[in-house]
Design an enzyme around this catalytic site. Structure first.
Site, short mmCIF file in Angstrom:
data_model
loop_
_atom_site.label_atom_id
_atom_site.label_comp_id
_atom_site.label_asym_id
_atom_site.label_seq_id
_atom_site.Cartn_x
_atom_site.Cartn_y
_atom_site.Cartn_z
N ALA A 7 98.39 -108.18 43.59
CA ALA A 7 98.51 -106.78 43.20
C ALA A 7 98.49 -106.70 41.68
O ALA A 7 99.04 -107.58 41.00
CB ALA A 7 99.80 -106.16 43.74
N GLY A 9 99.34 -104.29 38.35
CA GLY A 9 100.00 -103.10 37.83
C GLY A 9 99.56 -102.86 36.39
O GLY A 9 98.70 -103.57 35.86
N ALA A 10 100.19 -101.86 35.76
CA ALA A 10 99.82 -101.53 34.39
C ALA A 10 100.15 -102.65 33.42
O ALA A 10 99.44 -102.89 32.44
CB ALA A 10 100.53 -100.24 33.97
N GLU A 11 101.24 -103.37 33.70
CA GLU A 11 101.70 -104.40 32.76
C GLU A 11 101.59 -105.81 33.32
O GLU A 11 101.49 -106.77 32.56
CB GLU A 11 103.17 -104.12 32.38
CG GLU A 11 103.67 -105.00 31.26
CD GLU A 11 105.18 -105.11 31.21
OE1 GLU A 11 105.69 -105.27 30.11
OE2 GLU A 11 105.82 -105.05 32.27
N ALA A 12 101.62 -105.94 34.63
CA ALA A 12 101.71 -107.28 35.22
C ALA A 12 100.90 -107.37 36.51
O ALA A 12 100.54 -106.37 37.13
CB ALA A 12 103.17 -107.61 35.50
N LYS A 27 105.15 -113.14 39.24
CA LYS A 27 104.82 -111.98 38.41
C LYS A 27 104.38 -112.48 37.04
O LYS A 27 105.12 -113.19 36.37
CB LYS A 27 106.03 -111.06 38.28
CG LYS A 27 105.76 -109.81 37.46
CD LYS A 27 106.95 -108.85 37.52
CE LYS A 27 106.66 -107.56 36.80
NZ LYS A 27 107.78 -106.60 36.92
N ASP A 122 113.21 -97.81 36.10
CA ASP A 122 112.15 -97.31 36.99
C ASP A 122 112.71 -97.21 38.40
O ASP A 122 112.22 -97.84 39.33
CB ASP A 122 110.93 -98.24 36.95
CG ASP A 122 109.70 -97.64 37.62
OD1 ASP A 122 109.69 -96.42 37.87
OD2 ASP A 122 108.76 -98.39 37.90
#
Length: 206
Positions: A7, A9-12, A27, A122
């Protein structure tokens, strides 16, 4: 170490792996080409270290988080326990009648980290896994902080309220159960309520 599942994401990026014979999650924070390389490595390393530390501190505060198996600061990656179970969002959407009980556990869990001066940053129900015993496991502390001030805590609660209301529109009973449980367990609840109202008022007039 082998992997399957991936997967972004925006950062990882997050991938399922096997670490020393155990199912795990890795991660990783990939380089950002728009930043100077030296600055980029520094930012990614700090955020990786910070996330692992916050998970450890949350566990000390009595909150379930994934166990950290390995940290590689040169690669800016964390290998951690793969926690099985539906997210709180999935569990409440599939069983609306059981939503208030789940929401109550969410409130108690968030109160524990705030009592330890930890903010998550978050607090969406997608970042909470419902365990078989009904407990809540918090994941993704990448936006979190320690030594949280009252302002930090107020913002965290406001984000929780907004995220919950957006993802679970119409579940007023569950929302009330979550907030009641939170304020029943967080120290100096009146000060947090006052700060939360202050933050809401700022939003109305800006």
């Amino acid at each position: 170490m082998s992997s399957n599942g991936f997967a972004v994401g925006a950062e990882a990026t997050v991938s399922n792996v096997v670490f020393l014979g155990r199912e795990a999650v890795m991660k990783s924070r990939p380089p950002k080409t728009y930043r100077l390389p030296e600055l980029d490595r520094h930012i990614r390393s700090i955020r990786t270290r910070n996330e692992a530390r916050l998970m450890r501190e949350a566990r000390r505060a009595g909150v379930r988080t994934p166990c950290v198996y390995d940290i590689d600061l040169s690669e800016c990656s964390i290998v951690m326990e793969r926690v099985s179970g539906p997210t709180a969002k999935e569990a409440m959407m599939s069983d609306p009648e059981g939503a208030p009980a789940i929401a109550r556990k969410i409130g108690e869990t968030v109160a524990k980290i705030h009592s330890a001066k930890i903010c998550h940053g978050d607090l969406t129900t997608s970042n909470m896994i419902v365990l078989p015993d009904g407990d809540i496991c918090l994941i993704d502390f990448s936006m979190g902080c320690s030594k949280a001030t009252l302002e930090d805590i107020g913002v965290d609660v406001r984000l929780l309220e907004r995220a919950f209301g957006s993802a679970h529109a119409g579940m007023d009973e569950a929302m009330d159960a979550m907030m009641s449980a939170y304020f029943a367990n967080v120290p100096d609840a009146d000060a947090v309520r006052k700060k939360l109202e202050d933050i809401k008022n700022r939003g109305r007039y800006t």
